[in-house]
Design an enzyme around this catalytic site. Structure first.
Site, short mmCIF file in Angstrom:
data_model
loop_
_atom_site.label_atom_id
_atom_site.label_comp_id
_atom_site.label_asym_id
_atom_site.label_seq_id
_atom_site.Cartn_x
_atom_site.Cartn_y
_atom_site.Cartn_z
N ASP A 1 0.79 -1.24 0.00
CA ASP A 1 0.00 0.00 0.00
C ASP A 1 0.83 1.29 0.00
OD1 ASP A 1 -1.91 -1.94 0.26
OD2 ASP A 1 -2.60 -1.34 2.25
N LYS B 1 -6.79 -4.62 -3.12
CA LYS B 1 -7.48 -5.25 -1.99
C LYS B 1 -8.47 -4.29 -1.34
CE LYS B 1 -3.84 -4.16 1.42
NZ LYS B 1 -4.62 -3.49 2.47
N CYS C 1 -1.37 -2.68 8.04
CA CYS C 1 -1.40 -3.57 6.88
C CYS C 1 -0.12 -4.39 6.73
CB CYS C 1 -1.69 -2.77 5.62
SG CYS C 1 -3.36 -2.05 5.63
#
Length: 238
Positions: free
Chosen positions: A20, A130, A178
């Protein structure tokens, strides 16, 4: 050299997974910016130059009505960062998890969802999007918080297995969310898993964020390693 002596005998086929590294998670304009988020790009670009067998980047890629957005909840329990709510598994209402609410971020089709332009994306083999199911939170790059494949999974585990990956090196944002959950899932699936210290930053850089996450991961067999340490040198020598 391998930080997991018990697994040193297995084949070495490493993957780099970049979590990310998107505009909304970075200064100066990110809606959920992690302090120093852009500073990790040179380290990650250096790692991308190494002969990893597979290089993957993930993206949060939410619809506007995603359940993690504070603005999609009723007041007064809808304050970004501060509010915590209960979320039930869409397929099993008895499975309830606690979830923090966030500002709107990484919405599909918006500039905030884009990978940083300074990242050498041309060296990435796969980009995984995602968090597209509006009903569930998905910190991990592998699965939603319920770990329920009937709800949604990313397919990352299957991609790594299909390439016969043995070791996963994780970098990106954010260390205490994450990256952490991706590391836990990678280890759970059976990969030897590392987090490269210089390649990540935490939402909370103090003891409650970075410090607690490091201790949790190390207990699970996921060490933080150095970008100039023996584990990365092993990739360099392939």
């Amino acid at each position: 050299m391998d930080s997991h002596p018990a697994t040193a005998h297995i084949p070495f086929k490493p993957a780099l997974v970049i979590i990310d590294l998107q505009e909304d998670f970075c200064p100066p304009n990110g809606s959920l910016a992690v302090d120093g988020g852009r500073d990790i790009v040179p380290t990650i670009n250096d790692l991308l130059e190494l002969p990893f067998a597979l290089k993957v980047a993930t993206k949060d890629f939410h619809p506007p009505d995603h359940v993690s957005f504070a603005s999609n909840h009723e007041a007064p329990n809808n304050q970004p960062f501060a509010s915590v709510t209960k979320l039930a598994n869409p397929n099993d209402p008895s499975d309830v998890r606690e979830m923090r609410l966030w500002p709107i971020h990484c919405v599909q089709g918006t500039p905030g969802a884009e990978l940083l332009p300074e990242l050498h994306v041309d060296l990435v083999d796969h980009i995984i999007e995602k968090g597209q199911d509006k009903r569930v939170e998905m910190y991990s790059a592998f699965a939603n918080i319920f770990e329920d494949p009937s709800v949604t999974e990313s397919g990352l585990g299957e991609i790594l297995k299909a390439t016969a990956i043995t070791h996963v090196y994780l970098v990106g944002l954010a260390m205490d969310y994450c990256v952490k959950w991706s590391a836990i899932d990678a280890r759970k699936i059976g990969f030897v898993t590392y987090v490269v210290r210089e390649g990540t930053r935490a939402v909370d850089p103090g003891d409650h964020g970075w410090g607690a996450t490091q201790k949790e991961l190390e207990k699970l067999g996921v060490p933080l390693i150095s970008a100039v340490g023996p584990e990365v040198s092993r990739v360099r020598m392939l």
